[in-house]
Design a protein around this motif. Sequence first.
Motif, PDB file in Angstrom:
ATOM      1  N   ALA A   1       8.732 -15.384   2.211  1.00  0.00           N
ATOM      2  CA  ALA A   1       9.817 -16.352   2.385  1.00  0.00           C
ATOM      3  C   ALA A   1      11.168 -15.761   2.001  1.00  0.00           C
ATOM      4  N   LYS A   2      11.193 -14.869   1.023  1.00  0.00           N
ATOM      5  CA  LYS A   2      12.438 -14.251   0.555  1.00  0.00           C
ATOM      6  C   LYS A   2      13.037 -13.274   1.569  1.00  0.00           C
ATOM      7  N   LEU A   3      12.246 -12.793   2.508  1.00  0.00           N
ATOM      8  CA  LEU A   3      12.754 -11.828   3.476  1.00  0.00           C
ATOM      9  C   LEU A   3      13.913 -12.398   4.291  1.00  0.00           C
ATOM     10  N   SER A   4      13.948 -13.706   4.456  1.00  0.00           N
ATOM     11  CA  SER A   4      15.033 -14.322   5.223  1.00  0.00           C
ATOM     12  C   SER A   4      16.369 -14.253   4.486  1.00  0.00           C
ATOM     13  N   HIS A   5      16.358 -13.880   3.205  1.00  0.00           N
ATOM     14  CA  HIS A   5      17.595 -13.761   2.428  1.00  0.00           C
ATOM     15  C   HIS A   5      18.348 -12.464   2.721  1.00  0.00           C
ATOM     16  N   TYR A   6      17.698 -11.525   3.390  1.00  0.00           N
ATOM     17  CA  TYR A   6      18.348 -10.253   3.689  1.00  0.00           C
ATOM     18  C   TYR A   6      19.263 -10.398   4.904  1.00  0.00           C
ATOM     19  N   PRO A   7      20.396  -9.706   4.895  1.00  0.00           N
ATOM     20  CA  PRO A   7      21.276  -9.734   6.067  1.00  0.00           C
ATOM     21  C   PRO A   7      20.564  -9.171   7.302  1.00  0.00           C
ATOM     22  N   ALA A   8      20.961  -9.663   8.458  1.00  0.00           N
ATOM     23  CA  ALA A   8      20.338  -9.234   9.715  1.00  0.00           C
ATOM     24  C   ALA A   8      20.559  -7.753  10.001  1.00  0.00           C
ATOM     25  N   SER A   9      21.586  -7.139   9.425  1.00  0.00           N
ATOM     26  CA  SER A   9      21.857  -5.723   9.697  1.00  0.00           C
ATOM     27  C   SER A   9      20.915  -4.770   8.961  1.00  0.00           C
ATOM     28  N   VAL A  10      20.098  -5.289   8.040  1.00  0.00           N
ATOM     29  CA  VAL A  10      19.213  -4.432   7.239  1.00  0.00           C
ATOM     30  C   VAL A  10      18.078  -3.879   8.101  1.00  0.00           C
ATOM     31  N   VAL A  11      17.928  -2.551   8.040  1.00  0.00           N
ATOM     32  CA  VAL A  11      16.798  -1.870   8.669  1.00  0.00           C
ATOM     33  C   VAL A  11      16.071  -1.134   7.554  1.00  0.00           C
ATOM     34  N   ALA A  12      14.817  -1.513   7.305  1.00  0.00           N
ATOM     35  CA  ALA A  12      14.011  -0.917   6.234  1.00  0.00           C
ATOM     36  C   ALA A  12      12.969   0.013   6.839  1.00  0.00           C
ATOM     37  N   THR A  13      12.770   1.142   6.171  1.00  0.00           N
ATOM     38  CA  THR A  13      11.820   2.150   6.627  1.00  0.00           C
ATOM     39  C   THR A  13      10.837   2.453   5.493  1.00  0.00           C
ATOM     40  N   PRO A  14       9.836   1.574   5.279  1.00  0.00           N
ATOM     41  CA  PRO A  14       8.906   1.771   4.170  1.00  0.00           C
ATOM     42  C   PRO A  14       7.763   2.733   4.518  1.00  0.00           C
ATOM     43  N   HIS A  15       7.314   3.460   3.512  1.00  0.00           N
ATOM     44  CA  HIS A  15       6.174   4.360   3.674  1.00  0.00           C
ATOM     45  C   HIS A  15       5.523   4.550   2.301  1.00  0.00           C
ATOM     46  N   LEU A  16       4.195   4.643   2.275  1.00  0.00           N
ATOM     47  CA  LEU A  16       3.464   4.858   1.023  1.00  0.00           C
ATOM     48  C   LEU A  16       3.084   6.327   0.867  1.00  0.00           C
ATOM     49  N   PHE A  17       3.143   6.784  -0.376  1.00  0.00           N
ATOM     50  CA  PHE A  17       2.823   8.175  -0.708  1.00  0.00           C
ATOM     51  C   PHE A  17       1.952   8.227  -1.950  1.00  0.00           C
ATOM     52  N   GLN A  18       1.327   9.376  -2.176  1.00  0.00           N
ATOM     53  CA  GLN A  18       0.639   9.680  -3.426  1.00  0.00           C
ATOM     54  C   GLN A  18       1.212  10.977  -3.975  1.00  0.00           C
ATOM     55  N   LYS A  19       1.209  11.082  -5.307  1.00  0.00           N
ATOM     56  CA  LYS A  19       1.666  12.320  -5.935  1.00  0.00           C
ATOM     57  C   LYS A  19       0.708  13.456  -5.577  1.00  0.00           C
ATOM     58  N   VAL A  20       1.243  14.652  -5.539  1.00  0.00           N
ATOM     59  CA  VAL A  20       0.471  15.840  -5.209  1.00  0.00           C
ATOM     60  C   VAL A  20       0.607  16.836  -6.351  1.00  0.00           C
ATOM     61  N   ALA A  21      -0.512  17.410  -6.750  1.00  0.00           N
ATOM     62  CA  ALA A  21      -0.486  18.442  -7.785  1.00  0.00           C
ATOM     63  C   ALA A  21      -0.247  19.809  -7.133  1.00  0.00           C
ATOM     64  N   VAL A  22       0.703  20.537  -7.671  1.00  0.00           N
ATOM     65  CA  VAL A  22       0.968  21.910  -7.248  1.00  0.00           C
ATOM     66  C   VAL A  22       0.924  22.747  -8.528  1.00  0.00           C
ATOM     67  N   PRO A  23      -0.057  23.671  -8.618  1.00  0.00           N
ATOM     68  CA  PRO A  23      -0.188  24.435  -9.860  1.00  0.00           C
ATOM     69  C   PRO A  23       1.135  25.060 -10.302  1.00  0.00           C
ATOM     70  N   ASN A  24       1.373  24.971 -11.578  1.00  0.00           N
ATOM     71  CA  ASN A  24       2.571  25.520 -12.232  1.00  0.00           C
ATOM     72  C   ASN A  24       3.887  24.850 -11.828  1.00  0.00           C
ATOM     73  N   VAL A  25       3.787  23.745 -11.078  1.00  0.00           N
ATOM     74  CA  VAL A  25       5.002  23.057 -10.651  1.00  0.00           C
ATOM     75  C   VAL A  25       4.968  21.584 -11.028  1.00  0.00           C
ATOM     76  N   CYS A  26       3.932  20.856 -10.580  1.00  0.00           N
ATOM     77  CA  CYS A  26       3.882  19.420 -10.847  1.00  0.00           C
ATOM     78  C   CYS A  26       2.444  18.923 -10.902  1.00  0.00           C
ATOM     79  N   VAL A  27       2.269  17.740 -11.495  1.00  0.00           N
ATOM     80  CA  VAL A  27       0.940  17.153 -11.647  1.00  0.00           C
ATOM     81  C   VAL A  27       0.800  15.948 -10.710  1.00  0.00           C
ATOM     82  N   ALA A  28      -0.431  15.615 -10.398  1.00  0.00           N
ATOM     83  CA  ALA A  28      -0.687  14.436  -9.533  1.00  0.00           C
ATOM     84  C   ALA A  28      -0.821  13.204 -10.396  1.00  0.00           C
TER      85      ALA A  28
END
Length: 122
Positions: free
Chosen positions: A95-122
Amino acid sequence: MPTLRPLDPSFPIERQLGVEASPVVLVNVVTLDPGDEQAFLAAWEEDALFMKRQPGFISTQLHRALGDSPTYFNYAVWGSTETYAAAFSHPEFVAKLSHYPASVVATPHLFQKVAVPNVCVA
């Protein structure tokens, strides 16, 4: 009401919701007309306060592009695709989506963290 546009047309958010994953990160790039920024921010704040009360919500952060570009980037962490889907299909949120201005264009996408050794953890 915002327009939803897939980041990857071959695998839109609707298909992503069928993938069991935990935790997940929602990345959403939003564009809008400059004159609609205040209305967008008010609607986003209202939604964020609602989401903070939902099971599985972990955190969110809104970012604005530098300079005159009315482009925003939202990063939200959820416990799972299941909890994300439940929150975003909740009748109060829909119901709240109607509160957004008509000019709004949203580009949603889901991700998961990725482990890269010696750089980052998942």
